[in-house]
Enzyme design. Structure first.
Site, PDB file in Angstrom:
ATOM      1  N   GLU A 166      13.256   9.074 -23.600  1.00 57.69           N
ATOM      2  CA  GLU A 166      14.530   9.290 -22.918  1.00 57.69           C
ATOM      3  C   GLU A 166      15.558  10.011 -23.788  1.00 57.69           C
ATOM      4  OE1 GLU A 166      15.827   5.580 -21.222  1.00 57.69           O
ATOM      5  OE2 GLU A 166      14.127   5.494 -19.855  1.00 57.69           O
ATOM      6  N   GLU A 368       7.456   4.395 -17.584  1.00 57.88           N
ATOM      7  CA  GLU A 368       8.222   3.156 -17.416  1.00 57.88           C
ATOM      8  C   GLU A 368       8.608   3.051 -15.959  1.00 57.88           C
ATOM      9  OE1 GLU A 368      11.756   2.439 -19.786  1.00 57.88           O
ATOM     10  OE2 GLU A 368      10.788   3.232 -21.581  1.00 57.88           O
TER      11      GLU A 368
HETATM   12  C1  FCB Z   1      14.993   2.312 -20.081  1.00 53.91           C
HETATM   13  C2  FCB Z   1      14.688   2.281 -21.561  1.00 53.91           C
HETATM   14  C3  FCB Z   1      14.009   1.026 -21.994  1.00 53.91           C
HETATM   15  C4  FCB Z   1      14.458  -0.203 -21.263  1.00 53.91           C
HETATM   16  C5  FCB Z   1      14.553   0.050 -19.785  1.00 53.91           C
HETATM   17  C6  FCB Z   1      14.995  -1.133 -19.001  1.00 53.91           C
HETATM   18  O1  FCB Z   1      15.993   3.221 -19.797  1.00 53.91           O
HETATM   19  O2  FCB Z   1      13.823   3.312 -21.955  1.00 53.91           O
HETATM   20  O3  FCB Z   1      14.179   0.948 -23.371  1.00 53.91           O
HETATM   21  O4  FCB Z   1      15.623  -0.712 -21.786  1.00 53.91           O
HETATM   22  O5  FCB Z   1      15.412   1.108 -19.550  1.00 53.91           O
END
Ligand code: FCB
Length: 468
Positions: A166, A368
């Protein structure tokens, strides 16, 4: 609805990060990172005053955690090496830190779980932040020597590498929106930081290719980048100004990274608009050739929520920064109230189809996805488990159904990593919102306990079928 099936070679796993799990913030010669610095200065900024120090105790429990992943049918997990643990303050490898990660990787192999290694998850060593962080080219160079050290040390062990998680988040959270340390509201600085990270990414990919050609990195290894892409939407019947807001939101947050990793350049329409607003990147001769090295083997797509924007009412904010968009509140939005994020599973499909259309050769995976809920008062079943089935299962099932549909329509999505799987520390929210299929009991020495949803996850990971 009928049952949905994901391809046989589709992989399931867990997404983690070093700073959110390891704890042991001073062990193995670890230096202070930005989270330790902020925790030290103002613990009150963290939910329940839980700072960066303990993670979820994975540093002591990694063997147990990898066994849990394996038992849940997960074949891989992604975590990050902490720069502040692997390198010492002179920029040399810290042997104790390296040995910690060798042991962690060995434990994962023993449990039958492959570790994807990411190099940076918002966790700059504090001494480098004090020298200007990503706004300083010397820090970019320091990151590249850290990346080289990691590739050299673990090059025979690790198959899947990522330069950044990110990379849009630090520019926005630290330097533009002022939410995270050092709390700046400086749009131009945020873009310089974004540019510095882009160069760091490209230089690290270049170093990876060089070390792979030399045999230091194994021949089957791949490198990628992970970003939290936000599919952009605006209201129905948009004005040209609304569409312009979409273009810049998409340009800065999504296309910037997609162009970098597929074309080795940055989107010129975005750079032109920035320049028209007096925002100039600190470009040096030779930078184009550096960015050209940034093309990756595949990409990670973190998906939590879409971006809904419209034309801003004011084009300059109270700090004198240019404003390109403002939030559009969609009346039909379904919200996760614990986190304040919209739940919109179709967004994963929409963005998958955009990538399929605009970047057709790019392989990717969902790196994710997950739902964080305040669970400390949640119902427990008779056997003491947190009963999270009603919200966690439909959330994941809906996203997987949209992923399956995108794959059917040609998307090159190879797998799915659920964020956390085991509850972990979420930055300044600490343990407020729980993402896990596995509870971490803070009242009971970080004891792991399966939640009621865990059985569902195991079933999907093993069968690849999402039942109606
Ligand atoms: C994302 C992050 C991760 C975690 C999630 C909930 O944006 O990459 O580290 O905190 O959110």
């Amino acid at each position: 609805m009928a049952n949905v099936r994901l391809p046989d070679d589709f992989f399931f796993g867990a997404a983690l990060s070093g700073p959110q799990t390891e704890g042991m913030w001073k062990a193995y010669g670890k230096l202070e990172n930005l989270w330790d610095l902020w925790s030290g200065e103002n613990l009150g900024a963290f939910y329940n005053r839980v700072g960066s120090y303990g993670g979820n105790d994975m540093g002591a429990r990694y063997a147990e955690d990898f066994r849990i992943f394996h038992e849940l049918g997960l074949s891989s997990c992604r975590t990050s090496i902490q720069w502040s643990r692997l390198m010492d303050a002179d920029g040399h490898l810290n042997r104790e830190g390296a040995d910690f990660y060798h042991k962690l990787l060995a434990a994962a192999r023993e449990a039958g779980v492959e570790v994807f290694v990411n190099l940076y998850h918002f966790d700059m060593p504090a001494y480098l932040f004090r020298r200007g962080g990503w706004d300083n080219r010397e820090v970019v160079e320091a990151y590249v020597s850290y990346a080289r050290a990691a590739f050299t040390e673990f090059g025979q062990e690790v198959e899947h590498w990522f330069t950044f998680n990110e990379p849009i988040v630090e520019p926005e959270q630290r330097y533009e929106h002022g939410n995270w340390y050092p709390f700046h509201h400086d749009f131009a600085q945020a873009r310089r930081v974004q540019y510095g990270i882009s160069l760091a990414h490209a230089l690290a990919v270049g170093a990876f290719r060089e070390l792979q050609a030399a045999g230091t990195v194994r021949p089957d290894a791949k490198i990628g980048l992970i970003n939290c892409f936000t599919p952009p939407y605006t209201r129905e019947n948009p004005t040209p100004a609304d569409l312009e807001a979409v273009r810049m939101t998409d340009g800065l947050g999504n296309r910037w990274w997609l162009d970098l990793v597929t074309k080795g350049s940055l989107p010129t329409d975005v750079l032109d608009t920035l320049a028209e607003h007096g925002v100039h990147l600190p470009v040096r001769a030779g930078d184009d050739a550096i960015l050209a090295q940034g093309v990756v083997d595949w990409l990670g797509f973190n998906y939590y929520h879409p971006a809904r924007v419209q034309a801003p009412k004011q084009t300059v904010d109270e700090w004198g920064n240019p404003v390109f968009s403002e939030e559009y509140v969609w009346p039909d939005a379904v919200m996760n109230k614990s986190r304040g994020w919209e739940i919109y599973p179709q967004g994963i499909y929409d963005f998958a189809m955009t990538m399929t259309h605009d970047y057709p050769d790019l392989d990717w995976f969902v790196s994710e996805n997950g739902i964080g809920i305040e669970e400390h008062h949640a119902a427990r079943t008779a056997d003491g488990r947190i009963d999270d089935v009603a919200y966690r299962v439909p959330f994941v099932a809906d996203h997987l159904r949209w992923i399956a549909r995108a794959i059917d329509e040609g998307a090159r999505c190879k797998g799915y990593h659920y964020w956390g799987v085991i509850d972990c520390w979420s930055w300044n929210n600490a343990f407020k919102n729980r993402y896990g299929f596995v509870e971490v009991d803070l009242q009971d020495n970080y004891c792991r306990r399966l939640k009621a949803s865990a059985e569902w996850l195991r079933n999907v990971a093993v069968t690849h079928v999402i039942e109606d």
